[in-house]
Design a protein around this motif. Structure first.
Motif, PDB file in Angstrom:
ATOM      1  N   ASP A  23      61.869  70.276  24.562  1.00 15.51           N
ATOM      2  CA  ASP A  23      60.695  70.330  25.427  1.00 15.51           C
ATOM      3  C   ASP A  23      60.851  69.296  26.533  1.00 15.51           C
ATOM      4  OD1 ASP A  23      59.566  72.276  23.892  1.00 15.51           O
ATOM      5  OD2 ASP A  23      58.158  70.964  22.864  1.00 15.51           O
ATOM      6  N   PRO A  24      60.838  69.739  27.781  1.00 15.15           N
ATOM      7  CA  PRO A  24      61.041  68.767  28.866  1.00 15.15           C
ATOM      8  C   PRO A  24      59.778  67.961  29.147  1.00 15.15           C
ATOM      9  CG  PRO A  24      60.697  70.941  29.778  1.00 15.15           C
ATOM     10  CD  PRO A  24      60.695  71.104  28.279  1.00 15.15           C
ATOM     11  N   LEU A  25      59.948  66.673  29.272  1.00 13.86           N
ATOM     12  CA  LEU A  25      58.872  65.819  29.750  1.00 13.86           C
ATOM     13  C   LEU A  25      59.041  65.699  31.254  1.00 13.86           C
ATOM     14  CD1 LEU A  25      58.875  62.925  27.119  1.00 13.86           C
ATOM     15  CD2 LEU A  25      57.355  64.890  27.229  1.00 13.86           C
ATOM     16  N   VAL A  26      57.953  65.731  31.977  1.00 15.69           N
ATOM     17  CA  VAL A  26      58.010  65.603  33.422  1.00 15.69           C
ATOM     18  C   VAL A  26      58.312  64.141  33.754  1.00 15.69           C
ATOM     19  CG1 VAL A  26      56.674  65.784  35.553  1.00 15.69           C
ATOM     20  CG2 VAL A  26      56.403  67.495  33.767  1.00 15.69           C
ATOM     21  N   VAL A  27      59.276  63.925  34.643  1.00 13.54           N
ATOM     22  CA  VAL A  27      59.641  62.575  35.040  1.00 13.54           C
ATOM     23  C   VAL A  27      58.766  62.147  36.209  1.00 13.54           C
ATOM     24  CG1 VAL A  27      61.492  61.089  35.908  1.00 13.54           C
ATOM     25  CG2 VAL A  27      62.013  62.889  34.250  1.00 13.54           C
ATOM     26  N   ILE A  28      58.157  60.956  36.061  1.00 14.77           N
ATOM     27  CA  ILE A  28      57.340  60.378  37.117  1.00 14.77           C
ATOM     28  C   ILE A  28      57.886  58.996  37.441  1.00 14.77           C
ATOM     29  CG2 ILE A  28      55.249  61.675  36.577  1.00 14.77           C
ATOM     30  CD1 ILE A  28      54.206  59.259  35.052  1.00 14.77           C
ATOM     31  N   GLY A  29      57.558  58.496  38.618  1.00 11.91           N
ATOM     32  CA  GLY A  29      57.996  57.167  39.027  1.00 11.91           C
ATOM     33  C   GLY A  29      57.020  56.092  38.581  1.00 11.91           C
ATOM     34  N   TRP A  30      57.350  54.853  38.861  1.00  5.05           N
ATOM     35  CA  TRP A  30      56.479  53.739  38.458  1.00  5.05           C
ATOM     36  C   TRP A  30      55.210  53.666  39.304  1.00  5.05           C
ATOM     37  CZ3 TRP A  30      54.940  49.527  41.393  1.00  5.05           C
ATOM     38  CH2 TRP A  30      55.624  49.318  42.597  1.00  5.05           C
ATOM     39  N   ARG A  31      55.206  54.392  40.429  1.00  2.00           N
ATOM     40  CA  ARG A  31      53.991  54.570  41.222  1.00  2.00           C
ATOM     41  C   ARG A  31      53.995  55.997  41.748  1.00  2.00           C
ATOM     42  NH1 ARG A  31      55.410  50.988  46.642  1.00  2.00           N
ATOM     43  NH2 ARG A  31      57.512  51.829  46.823  1.00  2.00           N
ATOM     44  N   GLU A  32      52.810  56.598  41.771  1.00  2.24           N
ATOM     45  CA  GLU A  32      52.668  57.990  42.183  1.00  2.24           C
ATOM     46  C   GLU A  32      51.319  58.190  42.870  1.00  2.24           C
ATOM     47  OE1 GLU A  32      54.823  60.388  42.055  1.00  2.24           O
ATOM     48  OE2 GLU A  32      56.302  59.582  40.654  1.00  2.24           O
ATOM     49  N   TRP A  33      51.251  59.217  43.711  1.00  5.80           N
ATOM     50  CA  TRP A  33      49.975  59.665  44.250  1.00  5.80           C
ATOM     51  C   TRP A  33      49.377  60.596  43.211  1.00  5.80           C
ATOM     52  CZ3 TRP A  33      47.697  57.350  48.112  1.00  5.80           C
ATOM     53  CH2 TRP A  33      48.470  56.698  49.068  1.00  5.80           C
ATOM     54  N   VAL A  34      48.146  60.332  42.814  1.00  6.55           N
ATOM     55  CA  VAL A  34      47.472  61.170  41.823  1.00  6.55           C
ATOM     56  C   VAL A  34      46.141  61.633  42.398  1.00  6.55           C
ATOM     57  CG1 VAL A  34      48.581  59.949  39.909  1.00  6.55           C
ATOM     58  CG2 VAL A  34      46.298  59.249  40.649  1.00  6.55           C
ATOM     59  N   GLY A  35      45.590  62.666  41.799  1.00  6.74           N
ATOM     60  CA  GLY A  35      44.292  63.187  42.204  1.00  6.74           C
ATOM     61  C   GLY A  35      43.308  63.151  41.051  1.00  6.74           C
ATOM     62  N   LEU A  36      42.040  63.021  41.392  1.00  5.06           N
ATOM     63  CA  LEU A  36      40.946  63.075  40.418  1.00  5.06           C
ATOM     64  C   LEU A  36      39.959  64.130  40.921  1.00  5.06           C
ATOM     65  CD1 LEU A  36      40.538  59.214  40.089  1.00  5.06           C
ATOM     66  CD2 LEU A  36      41.568  60.737  38.388  1.00  5.06           C
ATOM     67  N   PRO A  37      40.259  65.418  40.669  1.00  5.98           N
ATOM     68  CA  PRO A  37      39.500  66.501  41.302  1.00  5.98           C
ATOM     69  C   PRO A  37      38.005  66.505  40.994  1.00  5.98           C
ATOM     70  CG  PRO A  37      40.966  67.353  39.606  1.00  5.98           C
ATOM     71  CD  PRO A  37      41.309  65.926  39.790  1.00  5.98           C
ATOM     72  N   GLU A  38      37.594  66.159  39.783  1.00  2.00           N
ATOM     73  CA  GLU A  38      36.162  66.176  39.471  1.00  2.00           C
ATOM     74  C   GLU A  38      35.418  65.009  40.118  1.00  2.00           C
ATOM     75  OE1 GLU A  38      35.264  66.743  35.345  1.00  2.00           O
ATOM     76  OE2 GLU A  38      36.209  68.717  35.333  1.00  2.00           O
ATOM     77  N   LEU A  39      36.167  63.996  40.562  1.00  2.42           N
ATOM     78  CA  LEU A  39      35.553  62.867  41.267  1.00  2.42           C
ATOM     79  C   LEU A  39      35.697  63.015  42.779  1.00  2.42           C
ATOM     80  CD1 LEU A  39      36.751  59.908  39.005  1.00  2.42           C
ATOM     81  CD2 LEU A  39      34.650  61.254  38.836  1.00  2.42           C
ATOM     82  N   LYS A  40      36.249  64.151  43.229  1.00  2.00           N
ATOM     83  CA  LYS A  40      36.465  64.462  44.649  1.00  2.00           C
ATOM     84  C   LYS A  40      37.466  63.517  45.315  1.00  2.00           C
ATOM     85  CE  LYS A  40      31.735  66.019  44.842  1.00  2.00           C
ATOM     86  NZ  LYS A  40      30.754  65.041  44.427  1.00  2.00           N
ATOM     87  N   VAL A  41      38.406  62.995  44.537  1.00  2.00           N
ATOM     88  CA  VAL A  41      39.457  62.123  45.054  1.00  2.00           C
ATOM     89  C   VAL A  41      40.737  62.948  45.123  1.00  2.00           C
ATOM     90  CG1 VAL A  41      40.829  60.039  44.669  1.00  2.00           C
ATOM     91  CG2 VAL A  41      38.388  60.055  44.094  1.00  2.00           C
ATOM     92  N   ARG A  42      41.170  63.294  46.351  1.00  2.00           N
ATOM     93  CA  ARG A  42      42.382  64.104  46.520  1.00  2.00           C
ATOM     94  C   ARG A  42      43.629  63.296  46.242  1.00  2.00           C
ATOM     95  NH1 ARG A  42      42.972  66.731  51.808  1.00  2.00           N
ATOM     96  NH2 ARG A  42      44.653  67.763  50.729  1.00  2.00           N
ATOM     97  N   HIS A  43      43.671  62.039  46.735  1.00  2.00           N
ATOM     98  CA  HIS A  43      44.850  61.195  46.572  1.00  2.00           C
ATOM     99  C   HIS A  43      44.426  59.752  46.378  1.00  2.00           C
ATOM    100  CE1 HIS A  43      47.351  64.470  48.035  1.00  2.00           C
ATOM    101  NE2 HIS A  43      46.561  64.577  49.086  1.00  2.00           N
TER     102      HIS A  43
END
Length: 177
Positions: A23-43
């Motif tokens: 099962d592949p785990l998605v690789v992410i960096g030590w910092r990333e742009w993330v979103g919080l859609p229910e809080l209306k935060v795109r990035h």
């Protein structure tokens, strides 16, 4: 005796199924742009911190109240570092209150909310503590509970989903690297 390689593997939270070595785990960096859609935060620029158990979001003007029998919290978010003129208001139910030990050893009670987090085109539910992170380098911290069994962190990589485009004063977009 069984030859099942998933026997001692942790189960995933959403399905209860076993994770197989394939099962592949998605690789992410030590910092990333993330979103919080229910809080209306795109990035929002987030630090991925495997040393922190819980995730934390910068919040200010925090106000709790009851709506019928449900305790809720209203708060504001500055999603962009060093941009206090831009803010987003949120109003969500409180999941619980937790005592959190900060990196300097101080313990404080924090409000915890549960909300979806979007990272590298994946959406996962996370618990977020609300804290004043004005003096911190990142407006959001994603802790190990949010990424466990979902992502693998490459500590030498950043922004694997790409950098957020910034508008230049002339209205042109900078080239993406």
């Amino acid at each position: 005796m069984t030859n099942d390689p998933s026997r001692n593997q942790p189960s995933t939270e959403s399905t209860g199924s076993k994770l197989l070595p394939t099962d592949p785990l998605v690789v992410i960096g030590w910092r990333e742009w993330v979103g919080l859609p229910e809080l209306k935060v795109r990035h929002v620029k987030a630090k991925i911190d495997t040393g922190a158990r819980s995730s934390s979001l910068h919040a200010f003007d925090v106000d709790t109240y009851f709506d019928q029998d449900v305790e809720r919290v209203r708060f504001s978010i500055h999603p962009v570092q060093q941009r206090d003129d831009l803010h987003i208001e949120a109003d969500v139910p409180i999941l619980e209150r937790r005592h959190i030990r900060s990196s300097n050893g101080n313990v404080s009670e924090r409000i915890v909310i549960r909300t979806p987090l979007e990272i590298l085109r994946r959406r996962v539910m996370v618990d977020l503590t609300l804290a004043n992170r004005d003096s911190m380098g990142f407006r959001m911290l994603v802790g190990r509970e949010a990424i466990r069994n979902r992502f693998l962190v490459d500590c030498g990589a950043s922004f694997l989903a790409g950098r957020r485009k910034r508008k230049r004063s002339g209205g042109t977009e900078p080239p993406q690297k």
